[in-house]
Design an enzyme around this catalytic site. Structure first.
Site, PDB file in Angstrom:
ATOM      1  N   SER A   1       1.229  -7.267  -0.724  1.00 44.26           N
ATOM      2  CA  SER A   1       1.811  -8.280   0.185  1.00 44.26           C
ATOM      3  C   SER A   1       0.868  -9.434   0.505  1.00 44.26           C
ATOM      4  O   SER A   1       1.308 -10.465   1.005  1.00 44.26           O
ATOM      5  CB  SER A   1       2.358  -7.639   1.465  1.00 44.26           C
ATOM      6  OG  SER A   1       1.360  -7.471   2.445  1.00 44.26           O
TER       7      SER A   1
ATOM      8  N   THR B   1       0.828  -1.214   0.000  1.00 44.15           N
ATOM      9  CA  THR B   1       0.000   0.000   0.000  1.00 44.15           C
ATOM     10  C   THR B   1       0.857   1.257   0.000  1.00 44.15           C
ATOM     11  O   THR B   1       0.489   2.271  -0.589  1.00 44.15           O
ATOM     12  CB  THR B   1      -0.934   0.001   1.238  1.00 44.15           C
ATOM     13  OG1 THR B   1      -1.805  -1.110   1.150  1.00 44.15           O
ATOM     14  CG2 THR B   1      -1.755   1.277   1.333  1.00 44.15           C
TER      15      THR B   1
ATOM     16  N   THR C   1       1.226  -4.249   4.505  1.00 43.55           N
ATOM     17  CA  THR C   1       0.941  -4.568   5.914  1.00 43.55           C
ATOM     18  C   THR C   1       0.429  -5.994   6.115  1.00 43.55           C
ATOM     19  O   THR C   1       0.600  -6.578   7.183  1.00 43.55           O
ATOM     20  CB  THR C   1      -0.110  -3.602   6.504  1.00 43.55           C
ATOM     21  OG1 THR C   1      -1.293  -3.657   5.696  1.00 43.55           O
ATOM     22  CG2 THR C   1       0.416  -2.173   6.554  1.00 43.55           C
ATOM     23  N   ASP C   2      -0.219  -6.575   5.080  1.00 40.73           N
ATOM     24  CA  ASP C   2      -0.941  -7.838   5.277  1.00 40.73           C
ATOM     25  C   ASP C   2      -0.065  -8.988   5.751  1.00 40.73           C
ATOM     26  O   ASP C   2      -0.446  -9.728   6.660  1.00 40.73           O
ATOM     27  CB  ASP C   2      -1.674  -8.241   3.995  1.00 40.73           C
ATOM     28  CG  ASP C   2      -2.922  -7.401   3.745  1.00 40.73           C
ATOM     29  OD1 ASP C   2      -3.315  -6.642   4.656  1.00 40.73           O
ATOM     30  OD2 ASP C   2      -3.503  -7.503   2.648  1.00 40.73           O
TER      31      ASP C   2
END
Length: 317
Positions: free
Chosen positions: A59, A14, A92-93
């Site tokens: 990610s 992101t 972030t995932d």
């Protein structure tokens, strides 16, 4: 030669995302902006900073191939005498998984700081630039070591960090352990210890990367969860498909429904390695004398899976 260069490796996420509308924080495409472009837009960051694009992905789509490539590039740059530390921009995932993987493989004595964003680069108030500045601040801190994560002014260790919110800018927590410290106006306030680097960390990392490079297919390890009314059918199917390891995200203190337990015992008898974690976000599985399956030593299900995969490859983490 200056000995304080920071290398920023881009992997997408992101933080490198763009939306057609600046007011949108969720309707965006991740991994569009190159890491060099991200760095150019941040005032006062250019000095002593080098960038390299290792991958450009969302990610959620993280792969073993990218992990191996990333470990190689981080190891390469850390071995340079003129490099003080490495910063990695990441989605972030799966950030907590990549961080844990890198710490397990490299256990570096120099800092490796992963950072991210919850809002795309195109947002009205993107959070990525400050997170990158904060990550570089940590990487430049004298004595910093190990793999860490920076988000929203908080510094987490790779071992403890978890994504705990779907939307808020401060999306990460470290559970009972708490953060390593806080970045405030380009100064780091430390509240607990850095991740530990073992003796001969460099030799160990070199050997582990050599093994990763030779692996044609990573071991098949899956995660199953305990919940009301669960049965063992999924486990039986996975065993039939040749799964090598299973992590069970148990309820509470790693508890498992009797039907699922029976299927896991059957899998264990066939040589499948079983590890018990918990679906609770706080606390750890505490072993009992009558346990059928080993506990995850405080690791979350996704991290226990990584450690089990590495163990099956002969890379004890």
């Amino acid at each position: 030669m200056h000995h304080n260069k920071i290398v920023i490796l881009g992997t997408g996420g992101t933080i490198a995302g763009t939306a057609s509308n600046a007011s949108s924080n969720i309707e965006y495409t991740a991994a569009e902006v190159g890491v060099s472009q991200l760095v150019v837009t941040i005032p006062g960051l250019q000095n002593g900073v080098e960038t390299e694009q290792v991958a450009q992905i969302d990610s959620k789509d993280m792969s073993f191939e990218v992990w191996t490539a990333l470990a190689m590039r981080v190891h390469h740059h850390l071995a340079r005498q003129d490099v003080q530390g490495v910063v990695i921009t990441h989605g972030t995932d799966t950030l907590e998984e990549t961080a844990f993987f890198l710490q397990a493989v490299l256990s570096p004595v120099k800092p490796v700081v992963l950072t991210c964003a919850m809002r795309p680069a195109s947002a009205l108030a993107p959070d990525g630039p400050q997170n990158i500045l904060d990550a570089v601040c940590v990487a430049r801190h004298v004595g910093a070591q190990g793999v860490m994560v920076v988000c929203a002014g908080n510094l987490h260790s790779a071992h403890d960090v978890q994504k705990i919110h779907t939307y808020q800018l401060n999306a990460f927590g470290s559970g009972d352990a708490g953060p390593i410290g806080f970045i405030e106006e380009q100064k780091l306030k430390i509240v607990r210890n850095w991740p530990v680097a073992p003796d001969k960390y460099n030799v160990i990392a070199t050997e582990k990367i050599a093994v990763l490079n030779q692996v044609t297919a990573w071991p098949k390890v899956e995660i199953v969860m305990n919940y009301a009314g669960v049965d063992g059918a999924l486990v039986d199917t996975l065993v039939a498909q040749g799964v090598q390891g299973l992590v069970v995200a148990g309820t509470g203190n790693g508890t498992v429904h009797q039907s699922l337990h029976a299927a896991l015992r059957h899998a264990q008898a066939k040589g499948v390695q079983i590890v018990r974690s918990t679906r609770c976000t706080q606390g750890r599985v505490l072993a009992r004398s009558d346990d059928s399956f080993p506990a995850s030593d405080g690791l979350s299900p996704v991290k226990a899976r990584i450690r089990l995969m590495l163990g099956l490859m002969g890379l004890a983490a």
